[in-house]
Design a protein around this motif. Structure first.
Motif, PDB file in Angstrom:
ATOM      1  N   ARG A  91       0.810  -1.229   0.000  1.00  0.00           N
ATOM      2  CA  ARG A  91       0.000   0.000   0.000  1.00  0.00           C
ATOM      3  C   ARG A  91       0.841   1.276   0.000  1.00  0.00           C
ATOM      4  NH1 ARG A  91      -0.017  -1.978   4.962  1.00  0.00           N
ATOM      5  NH2 ARG A  91       0.416  -0.597   6.702  1.00  0.00           N
ATOM      6  N   LYS A  92       2.075   1.190   0.544  1.00  0.00           N
ATOM      7  CA  LYS A  92       2.885   2.414   0.595  1.00  0.00           C
ATOM      8  C   LYS A  92       3.519   2.752  -0.750  1.00  0.00           C
ATOM      9  CE  LYS A  92       3.950   2.625   5.438  1.00  0.00           C
ATOM     10  NZ  LYS A  92       4.851   2.105   6.443  1.00  0.00           N
ATOM     11  N   ILE A  93       3.691   1.751  -1.592  1.00  0.00           N
ATOM     12  CA  ILE A  93       4.386   2.020  -2.853  1.00  0.00           C
ATOM     13  C   ILE A  93       3.477   1.939  -4.074  1.00  0.00           C
ATOM     14  CG2 ILE A  93       6.767   1.444  -2.230  1.00  0.00           C
ATOM     15  CD1 ILE A  93       6.126  -1.395  -3.292  1.00  0.00           C
ATOM     16  N   SER A  94       2.314   1.366  -3.901  1.00  0.00           N
ATOM     17  CA  SER A  94       1.481   1.192  -5.090  1.00  0.00           C
ATOM     18  C   SER A  94       0.003   1.196  -4.722  1.00  0.00           C
ATOM     19  CB  SER A  94       1.860  -0.148  -5.728  1.00  0.00           C
ATOM     20  OG  SER A  94       1.251  -0.261  -6.952  1.00  0.00           O
ATOM     21  N   ASN A  95      -0.760   1.826  -5.593  1.00  0.00           N
ATOM     22  CA  ASN A  95      -2.207   1.848  -5.350  1.00  0.00           C
ATOM     23  C   ASN A  95      -2.847   0.769  -6.226  1.00  0.00           C
ATOM     24  OD1 ASN A  95      -4.790   2.522  -4.727  1.00  0.00           O
ATOM     25  ND2 ASN A  95      -4.875   4.261  -6.130  1.00  0.00           N
ATOM     26  N   ILE A  96      -3.014  -0.406  -5.650  1.00  0.00           N
ATOM     27  CA  ILE A  96      -3.524  -1.527  -6.448  1.00  0.00           C
ATOM     28  C   ILE A  96      -5.047  -1.523  -6.387  1.00  0.00           C
ATOM     29  CG2 ILE A  96      -3.577  -4.043  -6.633  1.00  0.00           C
ATOM     30  CD1 ILE A  96      -0.815  -4.033  -5.258  1.00  0.00           C
ATOM     31  N   ARG A  97      -5.661  -1.694  -7.541  1.00  0.00           N
ATOM     32  CA  ARG A  97      -7.113  -1.822  -7.571  1.00  0.00           C
ATOM     33  C   ARG A  97      -7.477  -3.143  -8.230  1.00  0.00           C
ATOM     34  NH1 ARG A  97      -8.880   3.210 -10.612  1.00  0.00           N
ATOM     35  NH2 ARG A  97      -6.716   3.069 -11.250  1.00  0.00           N
ATOM     36  N   TYR A  98      -8.410  -3.851  -7.635  1.00  0.00           N
ATOM     37  CA  TYR A  98      -8.834  -5.130  -8.197  1.00  0.00           C
ATOM     38  C   TYR A  98     -10.248  -5.022  -8.735  1.00  0.00           C
ATOM     39  CZ  TYR A  98      -4.983  -7.310  -5.592  1.00  0.00           C
ATOM     40  OH  TYR A  98      -3.762  -7.664  -5.099  1.00  0.00           O
ATOM     41  N   ARG A  99     -10.509  -5.765  -9.785  1.00  0.00           N
ATOM     42  CA  ARG A  99     -11.884  -5.912 -10.256  1.00  0.00           C
ATOM     43  C   ARG A  99     -12.163  -7.400 -10.389  1.00  0.00           C
ATOM     44  NH1 ARG A  99     -12.757  -2.873 -15.517  1.00  0.00           N
ATOM     45  NH2 ARG A  99     -10.523  -2.514 -15.541  1.00  0.00           N
ATOM     46  N   LEU A 100     -13.344  -7.799 -10.033  1.00  0.00           N
ATOM     47  CA  LEU A 100     -13.668  -9.223 -10.036  1.00  0.00           C
ATOM     48  C   LEU A 100     -14.885  -9.484 -10.914  1.00  0.00           C
ATOM     49  CD1 LEU A 100     -13.184 -12.020  -8.415  1.00  0.00           C
ATOM     50  CD2 LEU A 100     -15.140 -11.264  -7.095  1.00  0.00           C
ATOM     51  N   SER A 101     -14.802 -10.481 -11.765  1.00  0.00           N
ATOM     52  CA  SER A 101     -15.962 -10.924 -12.533  1.00  0.00           C
ATOM     53  C   SER A 101     -16.185 -12.405 -12.276  1.00  0.00           C
ATOM     54  CB  SER A 101     -15.731 -10.750 -14.036  1.00  0.00           C
ATOM     55  OG  SER A 101     -15.556  -9.414 -14.343  1.00  0.00           O
ATOM     56  N   PHE A 102     -17.413 -12.788 -12.287  1.00  0.00           N
ATOM     57  CA  PHE A 102     -17.761 -14.193 -12.046  1.00  0.00           C
ATOM     58  C   PHE A 102     -18.755 -14.558 -13.160  1.00  0.00           C
ATOM     59  CE2 PHE A 102     -19.751 -17.218  -8.694  1.00  0.00           C
ATOM     60  CZ  PHE A 102     -18.941 -18.251  -9.145  1.00  0.00           C
ATOM     61  N   ILE A 103     -18.299 -15.358 -14.085  1.00  0.00           N
ATOM     62  CA  ILE A 103     -19.042 -15.511 -15.343  1.00  0.00           C
ATOM     63  C   ILE A 103     -19.385 -16.963 -15.631  1.00  0.00           C
ATOM     64  CG2 ILE A 103     -18.803 -15.252 -17.846  1.00  0.00           C
ATOM     65  CD1 ILE A 103     -16.709 -12.984 -16.905  1.00  0.00           C
ATOM     66  N   GLU A 104     -20.594 -17.158 -16.138  1.00  0.00           N
ATOM     67  CA  GLU A 104     -20.963 -18.516 -16.580  1.00  0.00           C
ATOM     68  C   GLU A 104     -21.123 -18.508 -18.098  1.00  0.00           C
ATOM     69  OE1 GLU A 104     -24.086 -21.602 -14.859  1.00  0.00           O
ATOM     70  OE2 GLU A 104     -25.032 -20.094 -16.135  1.00  0.00           O
ATOM     71  N   LEU A 105     -20.479 -19.459 -18.745  1.00  0.00           N
ATOM     72  CA  LEU A 105     -20.629 -19.608 -20.194  1.00  0.00           C
ATOM     73  C   LEU A 105     -21.481 -20.842 -20.447  1.00  0.00           C
ATOM     74  CD1 LEU A 105     -16.946 -19.067 -21.371  1.00  0.00           C
ATOM     75  CD2 LEU A 105     -18.746 -17.384 -21.138  1.00  0.00           C
ATOM     76  N   ARG A 106     -22.605 -20.629 -21.112  1.00  0.00           N
ATOM     77  CA  ARG A 106     -23.488 -21.759 -21.410  1.00  0.00           C
ATOM     78  C   ARG A 106     -23.879 -21.641 -22.880  1.00  0.00           C
ATOM     79  NH1 ARG A 106     -27.246 -25.509 -19.391  1.00  0.00           N
ATOM     80  NH2 ARG A 106     -26.143 -25.656 -17.424  1.00  0.00           N
ATOM     81  N   GLY A 107     -23.277 -22.465 -23.719  1.00  0.00           N
ATOM     82  CA  GLY A 107     -23.508 -22.349 -25.164  1.00  0.00           C
ATOM     83  C   GLY A 107     -23.105 -20.966 -25.621  1.00  0.00           C
ATOM     84  N   ASN A 109     -24.589 -18.260 -24.550  1.00  0.00           N
ATOM     85  CA  ASN A 109     -24.912 -17.277 -23.510  1.00  0.00           C
ATOM     86  C   ASN A 109     -23.747 -17.023 -22.569  1.00  0.00           C
ATOM     87  OD1 ASN A 109     -27.436 -17.074 -24.481  1.00  0.00           O
ATOM     88  ND2 ASN A 109     -28.354 -18.504 -23.019  1.00  0.00           N
ATOM     89  N   VAL A 110     -23.576 -15.756 -22.259  1.00  0.00           N
ATOM     90  CA  VAL A 110     -22.543 -15.365 -21.299  1.00  0.00           C
ATOM     91  C   VAL A 110     -23.266 -14.648 -20.156  1.00  0.00           C
ATOM     92  CG1 VAL A 110     -20.469 -13.988 -20.974  1.00  0.00           C
ATOM     93  CG2 VAL A 110     -20.913 -15.026 -23.186  1.00  0.00           C
ATOM     94  N   VAL A 111     -23.262 -15.223 -18.970  1.00  0.00           N
ATOM     95  CA  VAL A 111     -24.024 -14.622 -17.869  1.00  0.00           C
ATOM     96  C   VAL A 111     -23.075 -14.154 -16.771  1.00  0.00           C
ATOM     97  CG1 VAL A 111     -25.823 -15.029 -16.137  1.00  0.00           C
ATOM     98  CG2 VAL A 111     -25.952 -16.162 -18.358  1.00  0.00           C
ATOM     99  N   ASP A 112     -23.283 -12.893 -16.354  1.00  0.00           N
ATOM    100  CA  ASP A 112     -22.507 -12.362 -15.238  1.00  0.00           C
ATOM    101  C   ASP A 112     -23.198 -12.834 -13.963  1.00  0.00           C
ATOM    102  OD1 ASP A 112     -21.484 -10.833 -13.201  1.00  0.00           O
ATOM    103  OD2 ASP A 112     -21.134  -9.099 -14.509  1.00  0.00           O
ATOM    104  N   LEU A 113     -22.552 -13.695 -13.216  1.00  0.00           N
ATOM    105  CA  LEU A 113     -23.214 -14.289 -12.053  1.00  0.00           C
ATOM    106  C   LEU A 113     -23.326 -13.305 -10.885  1.00  0.00           C
ATOM    107  CD1 LEU A 113     -21.637 -17.848 -12.154  1.00  0.00           C
ATOM    108  CD2 LEU A 113     -23.933 -17.199 -12.832  1.00  0.00           C
ATOM    109  N   LEU A 114     -22.582 -12.195 -10.928  1.00  0.00           N
ATOM    110  CA  LEU A 114     -22.699 -11.217  -9.846  1.00  0.00           C
ATOM    111  C   LEU A 114     -23.916 -10.307 -10.054  1.00  0.00           C
ATOM    112  CD1 LEU A 114     -18.933 -10.260  -9.338  1.00  0.00           C
ATOM    113  CD2 LEU A 114     -20.299 -11.888  -8.048  1.00  0.00           C
ATOM    114  N   THR A 115     -24.319 -10.133 -11.329  1.00  0.00           N
ATOM    115  CA  THR A 115     -25.483  -9.272 -11.572  1.00  0.00           C
ATOM    116  C   THR A 115     -26.647 -10.044 -12.184  1.00  0.00           C
ATOM    117  OG1 THR A 115     -24.709  -8.734 -13.778  1.00  0.00           O
ATOM    118  CG2 THR A 115     -23.993  -7.265 -12.010  1.00  0.00           C
TER     119      THR A 115
END
Ligand SMILES: Nc1ncnc2c1ncn2[C@@H]1O[C@H](COP(=O)(O)OP(=O)(O)OP(=O)(O)O)[C@@H](O)[C@H]1O
Length: 345
Positions: A91-107, A109-115
């Motif tokens: 944290r003192k040397i770098s401002n790291i930001r994370y983003r997370l996706s949770f996805i289901e692929l079915r044929g 269809n691409v579904v975002d499981l978080l939304t």
């Protein structure tokens, strides 16, 4: 191993792989396959970890682990903990930001499981380094007792396996056909940015060691062995440290240099005061003693006079206590005792 019908000799298959996990703890599997990915991705390398294999062979167990069971948590929860630990460490040397996706692929269809919404991905985001954790649909053969999936589900899973296999074979020598393979698969479209020869690709194959599953086990192992044999083209890639990190380090250097310059300036252009008030002198003495006793971590010098007084006070303390310490040292060889006495004074 299988006995040949015409011959009495058994047949053996040998496959080149990097390691086998049998009756191994989740922690050991994580450490061997995924732990280093956090640091690699923070250093600008895209990483993909794929859990692949026959249905019911333990992919979900490896990737997600058991719910409500800390010891048997899988790769994803362990990786998330490590990611946030690394963020805190840096944290003192770098401002790291994370983003997370949770996805289901079915044929198709691409579904975002978080939304719970269908979504289209921006696969070409630049400057974002990714760790993809993929749990493939379990492959299998309809009608086997170990397989309870529908023919449609198995068909899709087997197709995905073929597409992935084709893609890996094309990976070394990208050609026009590579792009047609990508176009045919949502998974490959999603991963293509990270699926390059400079990425780290980890493949964890799962097999069931039963006679009934021999054919599918062999098919899984053949694919795994082909992927394991792929030698990425060696490319020299200079990974640039993150710009934010460099700016932060330079700022810290500038601040240190500024402080040094101020001090130099102060000492160079100042005359020592001839007189100093009694209360000020007492204050400096108190500061020195507090510093020596560890109640304050540093002494700030305000001017040349302050520095002179400080040196005098230290000299007086030295004259007063060093003979006493030497005398005690003479009388006792217990160094700890001596140190204790100094602090009591
Ligand atoms: N190493 C293991 N130790 C204990 N139990 C396990 C292990 N691997 C798998 N299991 C158990 O075996 C069962 C099947 O495993 P899992 O659901 O992970 O298989 P899968 O490959 O993800 O199946 P599918 O492709 O059908 O989703 C689960 O009940 C799981 O808890």
């Amino acid at each position: 191993m299988q006995r040949d019908k015409q011959s009495k000799h058994p047949i053996y298959w040998a496959f080149h792989i990097d390691g086998i996990f049998h009756e191994m703890s989740q922690d050991k599997v994580y450490c061997a396959t995924a732990k280093d990915l956090v640091e690699k991705s923070l250093n600008g390398i895209n990483c993909i970890l794929i859990g692949y294999g026959q249905t019911g062979s333990g992919k979900s167990f490896t990737i997600g682990g058991l719910r409500n069971n800390w010891e048997h948590r899988g790769i994803v929860p362990r990786l998330l903990s490590d990611m946030f630990m690394e963020k805190a460490n840096r944290r003192k040397i770098s401002n790291i930001r994370y983003r997370l996706s949770f996805i289901e692929l079915r044929g198709k269809n691409v579904v975002d499981l978080l939304t719970q919404k269908r979504r289209i991905f921006n696969v070409n985001e630049r400057g974002v380094f990714k760790i993809h954790i993929v749990e493939m649909a379990g492959t299998g053969t309809v009608g086997k007792s170990s397989c309870w999936k529908t023919a449609v589900d198995l068909g899709m899973a087997n197709l995905m396996k073929i597409q992935l296999e084709q893609y890996f074979l094309h990976l070394r020598k990208p050609s026009m056909s590579t792009y047609s393979v990508i176009r045919s698969s949502n998974l490959l479209k999603l991963l293509r940015d990270a699926f390059t020869v400079t990425s780290i690709i980890r493949f964890i194959s799962h097999v069931r060691i039963t006679r009934e599953d021999l054919e599918i086990t062999l098919s899984t192992m053949r694919m795994t062995a082909k992927i394991a044999k792929l030698k990425p083209i060696k490319t020299i890639r200079h990974i640039q440290p993150q710009t934010e990190l460099i700016v932060q380090q330079l700022r810290e250097q500038v601040n240190t240099l500024k402080k040094e310059l101020e001090l130099n300036d102060m000492f160079l252009h100042q005359e020592a005061l001839a007189n100093i008030s009694k209360s000020r002198l007492e204050q400096i003495c108190r500061d020195v003693i507090n510093f020596l006793q560890g109640f304050i971590s540093e002494l700030t010098l305000f001017n040349v006079t302050h520095a002179r007084v400080l040196v005098n006070v230290v000299k007086q303390l030295y004259d007063k206590f060093v003979p006493l310490i030497l005398c005690i040292l003479d009388q006792s060889s217990n160094l700890n005792l001596c140190i204790l006495i100094i602090y009591v004074i």
